[in-house]
Design a protein around this motif. Structure first.
Motif, short mmCIF file in Angstrom:
data_model
loop_
_atom_site.label_atom_id
_atom_site.label_comp_id
_atom_site.label_asym_id
_atom_site.label_seq_id
_atom_site.Cartn_x
_atom_site.Cartn_y
_atom_site.Cartn_z
N SER A 52 0.86 -1.19 0.00
CA SER A 52 0.00 0.00 0.00
C SER A 52 0.89 1.24 0.00
N HIS A 53 0.39 2.31 -0.62
CA HIS A 53 1.15 3.55 -0.74
C HIS A 53 0.27 4.71 -0.28
N ILE A 54 0.82 5.55 0.58
CA ILE A 54 0.09 6.68 1.13
C ILE A 54 0.91 7.96 0.96
N VAL A 55 0.27 9.01 0.46
CA VAL A 55 0.86 10.35 0.50
C VAL A 55 0.43 10.93 1.84
N PRO A 56 1.33 10.97 2.83
CA PRO A 56 0.92 11.21 4.22
C PRO A 56 0.32 12.60 4.46
N HIS A 57 -0.51 12.65 5.45
CA HIS A 57 -1.05 13.90 5.98
C HIS A 57 -0.06 14.45 7.01
N PRO A 58 -0.16 15.72 7.35
CA PRO A 58 0.72 16.29 8.38
C PRO A 58 0.25 15.91 9.78
N SER A 59 0.22 14.62 10.06
CA SER A 59 -0.30 14.11 11.32
C SER A 59 0.64 13.06 11.89
N VAL A 60 0.68 13.00 13.21
CA VAL A 60 1.36 11.92 13.91
C VAL A 60 0.35 10.79 14.12
N ASN A 61 0.79 9.55 13.94
CA ASN A 61 -0.07 8.40 14.16
C ASN A 61 0.52 7.48 15.22
N LEU A 62 -0.34 6.94 16.06
CA LEU A 62 0.01 5.88 16.99
C LEU A 62 -0.69 4.62 16.50
N THR A 63 0.08 3.57 16.23
CA THR A 63 -0.52 2.34 15.72
C THR A 63 -0.19 1.16 16.61
#
Length: 280
Positions: A52-63
């Motif tokens: 999968s390919h994502i053009v990221p948002h200006p956000s921090v993610n906790l996964t």
């Protein structure tokens, strides 16, 4: 509880992704919504690897991640125990290789909304990094990753995420509120094309705006303007069979079509005229 799941901004070839995985969003508990945008869940059971390919948002993610095969992108061997990961804003295309069976339960913080949960460190410190959650959330329960990814009942997963974040009680932060508001203005105002003009309209110097975004968002305002343009271009390419790229470039504030093509190609990996037919 369920949040809209059809917002695919930033996903490269979203139709392909949604045929390979189960993707859902959920709203967090009401007290968390000020700083947390949504929870997102992905489950998959694949007969062959898929990237999968994502053009990221200006956000921090906790996964919180659980893999039956392959710990992470490109990993070999068997899956280990569930893990928690903090991912700062990714500057380039974010690619994740999915194999076998797996599950990811993610927390997407609002742009500017992560700092209250880690107040001692500017958010730019996490930019471009993927870290064990224990390096950021000290004192996290040792079994939190298993508590989040274990239940098949999605309500139980949401409840586990709510309990974890509510226990951390992020303090109100007016600077975080300001950063979130400014990022939202860039995202929703189609006339925002230049950092200097935007800063002046907010009563800020360019340097003050850059310092705020470095501390609370993790990337500068120019990066956000450019990234929002690419998200819009991707969205148009995925929904419109006959994109007028010259007109779109003008709508997005580019001097000409060539500049849009350059940015799109550098970010997505293929030129827009090649990407659009691939997704018809």
């Amino acid at each position: 509880m369920a949040a809209p799941s059809r917002d695919t901004r930033g996903i490269v070839d979203p139709n392909e992704l949604l045929t390979r995985v189960r993707f859902r969003r959920h709203e967090p508990a009401e007290p968390l919504r000020h700083y947390v945008e949504n929870y997102w869940f992905i489950d998959w059971d694949l007969s062959e690897p898929y990237a999968s390919h994502i053009v990221p948002h200006p956000s921090v993610n906790l996964t919180f991640e659980r893999y039956a095969e392959g710990r992470s992108a490109g990993a070999e061997g068997h899956g280990g125990p569930p893990v928690g990961v903090v991912t700062g804003v990714a500057l380039g295309l974010f690619t994740k290789k999915l194999t076998g069976r797996g599950r990811v339960c993610g927390v997407k913080f609002r742009s500017g909304g992560f700092r209250p949960y880690a107040p001692d460190v500017p958010v730019i410190h996490w930019t471009g990094q993927e870290l064990p959650m224990g390096d950021v959330f000290t004192g996290a329960p040792p079994d939190i990753a298993r508590a989040v990814t274990g239940p098949d009942d999605e309500h139980a997963r949401v409840a586990a995420l709510d309990a974890f974040l509510l226990a951390r009680a992020a303090a109100d932060d007016p600077q975080a509120d300001l950063a979130m508001d400014l990022v939202d203005r860039i995202r929703t105002d189609a006339t925002v094309h230049r950092v200097g003009e935007f800063a002046a309209a907010q009563g800020l110097s360019v340097r003050a705006l850059q310092r705020l975004f470095s501390a609370y968002v993790g990337v500068g305002p120019k990066w956000i303007i450019l990234r929002h343009r690419i998200h819009q271009a991707l969205e148009r390419a995925d929904s419109d069979a006959a994109v007028d790229w010259s007109a779109l470039a003008a709508d997005l504030g580019y001097a000409d079509q060539a500049h849009l093509v350059r940015d799109f190609t550098a970010t997505v990996g293929v030129p827009p005229t090649a990407y659009a037919p691939r997704n018809r």
